[in-house]
Each structure stands twice: as structure tokens, then as C-alpha cells.
Design a protein around this motif. Structure first.
Motif, PDB file in Angstrom:
ATOM      1  N   TRP A 106     -10.263  -6.332 -11.768  1.00  0.00           N
ATOM      2  CA  TRP A 106     -10.846  -5.833 -10.521  1.00  0.00           C
ATOM      3  C   TRP A 106     -11.991  -6.732 -10.052  1.00  0.00           C
ATOM      4  O   TRP A 106     -12.122  -7.024  -8.861  1.00  0.00           O
ATOM      5  N   HIS A 125      -8.787   0.060   5.117  1.00  0.00           N
ATOM      6  CA  HIS A 125      -8.345   0.715   3.886  1.00  0.00           C
ATOM      7  C   HIS A 125      -8.814   2.170   3.941  1.00  0.00           C
ATOM      8  O   HIS A 125     -10.006   2.433   4.155  1.00  0.00           O
ATOM      9  N   TRP A 157      -5.849 -12.594   1.779  1.00  0.00           N
ATOM     10  CA  TRP A 157      -6.311 -11.222   1.520  1.00  0.00           C
ATOM     11  C   TRP A 157      -5.164 -10.377   0.962  1.00  0.00           C
ATOM     12  O   TRP A 157      -5.323  -9.676  -0.043  1.00  0.00           O
ATOM     13  N   ALA A 207      -4.391  -6.147  -6.691  1.00  0.00           N
ATOM     14  CA  ALA A 207      -5.555  -5.311  -6.996  1.00  0.00           C
ATOM     15  C   ALA A 207      -5.326  -3.828  -6.754  1.00  0.00           C
ATOM     16  O   ALA A 207      -6.015  -2.999  -7.366  1.00  0.00           O
ATOM     17  N   ILE A 208      -4.381  -3.467  -5.901  1.00  0.00           N
ATOM     18  CA  ILE A 208      -4.215  -2.053  -5.543  1.00  0.00           C
ATOM     19  C   ILE A 208      -3.880  -1.196  -6.759  1.00  0.00           C
ATOM     20  O   ILE A 208      -4.182  -0.003  -6.802  1.00  0.00           O
ATOM     21  N   HIS A 245      -4.201 -11.156  -2.737  1.00  0.00           N
ATOM     22  CA  HIS A 245      -5.122 -10.614  -3.733  1.00  0.00           C
ATOM     23  C   HIS A 245      -4.990  -9.099  -3.853  1.00  0.00           C
ATOM     24  O   HIS A 245      -4.960  -8.552  -4.966  1.00  0.00           O
ATOM     25  N   TRP A 246      -4.911  -8.407  -2.709  1.00  0.00           N
ATOM     26  CA  TRP A 246      -4.844  -6.947  -2.761  1.00  0.00           C
ATOM     27  C   TRP A 246      -3.496  -6.441  -3.252  1.00  0.00           C
ATOM     28  O   TRP A 246      -3.405  -5.330  -3.770  1.00  0.00           O
ATOM     29  N   ASN A 291     -10.734  -9.745  -8.232  1.00  0.00           N
ATOM     30  CA  ASN A 291     -10.309  -9.463  -6.859  1.00  0.00           C
ATOM     31  C   ASN A 291     -11.503  -9.457  -5.913  1.00  0.00           C
ATOM     32  O   ASN A 291     -11.437 -10.010  -4.812  1.00  0.00           O
ATOM     33  N   THR A 319     -12.012 -12.153  -2.786  1.00  0.00           N
ATOM     34  CA  THR A 319     -11.901 -11.669  -1.403  1.00  0.00           C
ATOM     35  C   THR A 319     -13.227 -11.655  -0.645  1.00  0.00           C
ATOM     36  O   THR A 319     -13.216 -11.690   0.585  1.00  0.00           O
ATOM     37  N   TRP A 355       0.835  -1.206   0.000  1.00  0.00           N
ATOM     38  CA  TRP A 355       0.000   0.000   0.000  1.00  0.00           C
ATOM     39  C   TRP A 355       0.865   1.249   0.000  1.00  0.00           C
ATOM     40  O   TRP A 355       2.042   1.233   0.371  1.00  0.00           O
TER      41      TRP A 355
END
Length: 288
Positions: free
Chosen positions: A260, A237, A204, A211-212, A207-208, A263, A267, A177
Motif C-alpha cells: 500500500w 473514488h 494512475w 492497490a484496490i 497503480h490502482w 502505491n 501516485t 473497481w
């Protein structure tokens, strides 16, 4: 009357068949996609299988070490203060004064990243996000200094008269992130909170981490965190938008990006509960 009842039964049967046909069409489409992929990649076996079985991988390290940033040793704290409505203005003013004083003293290894009032969500609520540069030793040092700070102790005593309840959590930031940094406004902020099924934090994060990238075009991603102390298996988030209309447009645009939707499908089964807060920055917040 008999003809009318027969007509009702026929219509009900027709509706049921229509629903079954739609469901069969959906399953056929999923099955075709599933076969077309050929399971070339084990991680791409499809979101449908993850709904029915969760494969547990052996872990050789805590998820906090696997998911958090290695190049920093920052620890975060998020505070939720439920304020008596008649004290909201006084509370904001006092918080402003105290946080400014703390930031003037460079010997404190802590800083306020953002302070907000909840606009939509739980009302008459203040949310503060702190960063401790140096991890748990910095947190301990900061608390030790604050307990010797007479002005802060007086503030805490006065603040207790204004609050209905309060809670906090200690957090680490996800390695993939954005690093939370001051930004100019005006903006609104959305804090999306997810209570995950225990044992699914690694999944989690995997996947993120992919996806971010779909949520960066409008500079909306502020920070992503997961709990270490407090309520566990909680993810936060934090997003920034110009306004609610911008939020809607930005979120809708994500669905137009290939990947997207996958994802979201992967999730969703990991989530036990989720919550969204829309927040307005306090006057002194570095995140405006």
C-alpha cells in the motif's frame, strides 16, 4: 551576550547537522532498496525516479478505452448542487419525489445510484450520482424524454430558485473497481477527488489496479470513476464507512499491508490537487 550568541550558533549548526543526517539516512535506505531490487521489473524502478522523470509511452488507444469496463456500456453523471441554506430541506424533499417518479418508469434508461448532502467539505451541497445504461445514446434518450416531461420541467424551474450554483461531469468507471450497488445503512460516504497531471491517467490506473485489493476487507470500496466531459483528468473514488472512527481505522489498517505504501509513493507525484468530502445519504438514496 557574546557567549550566548555563540551558543545559539552552535545549537543551530547541531540542528542542521541532525536534519542532514536524517535525510542522508533516508536516501541511503532508498538507494539500498533500489539496488536490492536490481530493476528486475521495469515498472519497479522505484517511486524516487518517478519524482524526477516521467516516461511517456506511445498509446494506440484513448485511455477511456483502456481503463473502462468493456463488458458494460454504462455512463455516469455526477452533479454538484450548491443550495441556498434556507431551501436545503425543501430541495431534499423535491429531489426525493422526482427521483422516485423516474425510477417507477422503466422506459427511462437512467437511475440514481446515490444522493447525498455534504457533511464535511463544501456546505449546503447536494451530490447526485446517475447511471445511464447504454452509454451516450441512453443519455440522449433520457434527456429527450425529460424535456417532454411537464412535471420534471416544473421541478427544474422550482429547483432553480433554490440553487446558488450547480455543475456536473460525465464519467466512466474504472474496470478494476467495484460496481456501485445499493447497500443498507447507516453509513457515511467519502468522495475523494483527484485532479491529475494531464497525461498520467494510464499510470494512475495501472497503480490502482494493483492497490484496490488492499481496500476491500471492510467492504468500503463503492466505485471509482474518471471524467470524460467537464473538468478533465479528474478521478473520483467513492468509499463507505460506518462512521468517522471506522474510516480512520480502515485507512490506518491499509498502511499495515505490504504494497500500500508503494502505491501512495507512486501516485502522489501524479496529483495536482485533491479533495475529500464526507457525505450523508439522503433518505431516498439507494446507497445508504
Amino acid at each position: 551576550m557574546r557567549i550566548y550568541k555563540q551558543h545559539e550558533r552552535i545549537m543551530a549548526t547541531t540542528r542542521s547537522l541532525h536534519i542532514l543526517n536524517r535525510q542522508q539516512h533516508f536516501l541511503n535506505k532508498v538507494h539500498s532498496t533500489w539496488l536490492a531490487r536490481g530493476f528486475a521489473n521495469k515498472s519497479d524502478e522505484g517511486w524516487l525516479s518517478s519524482m524526477f522523470a516521467h516516461k511517456v509511452d506511445a498509446r494506440k488507444d484513448a485511455h477511456s478505452n483502456l481503463l473502462s469496463k468493456k463488458e458494460t456500456s454504462n455512463l455516469y453523471k455526477i452533479q454538484f448542487h450548491n443550495v441556498k441554506p434556507e431551501y436545503m430541506e425543501a430541495y431534499n424533499k423535491m429531489s426525493d419525489e422526482v427521483q422516485k417518479e423516474l425510477h417507477r418508469d422503466a422506459s427511462y434508461p437512467c437511475e440514481v445510484i446515490g444522493s447525498w448532502n455534504t457533511w464535511y467539505g463544501e456546505q449546503d451541497q447536494a451530490v447526485h450520482l446517475w447511471r445511464y445504461s447504454g452509454g451516450y445514446p441512453a443519455l440522449t434518450e433520457c434527456l429527450r424524454k425529460l424535456n417532454r416531461n411537464t412535471a420534471y420541467l416544473a421541478f427544474r424551474k422550482e429547483r432553480s430558485k433554490m440553487l446558488i450554483s450547480r455543475s456536473n461531469q460525465l464519467l466512466l468507471e474504472f474496470s478494476f473497481w467495484n460496481e456501485p450497488a445499493p447497500r443498507s445503512g447507516p453509513n457515511i460516504y467519502e468522495l475523494r477527488t483527484y485532479q491529475l497531471v494531464p497525461g498520467t491517467m494510464i499510470e494512475w490506473g495501472n497503480h490502482w489496479a494493483r492497490a484496490i485489493k488492499y481496500r476491500q476487507e471492510n467492504n468500503e470500496a463503492v466505485g471509482g470513476f474518471f471524467t470524460q466531459i467537464g473538468e478533465l483528468y479528474v478521478v473520483h473514488h467513492l468509499w463507505a464507512y460506518k462512521d468517522l472512527q471506522s474510516r480512520e481505522e480502515t485507512r490506518n489498517a491499509a498502511w499495515l499491508k505490504e504494497g500500500w505504501d508503494a502505491n501512495v509513493h507512486y501516485t502522489m507525484p501524479l496529483i495536482q490537487k485533491m479533495e475529500s468530502r464526507i457525505m450523508i445519504p439522503m433518505e431516498h438514496s439507494p446507497l445508504q
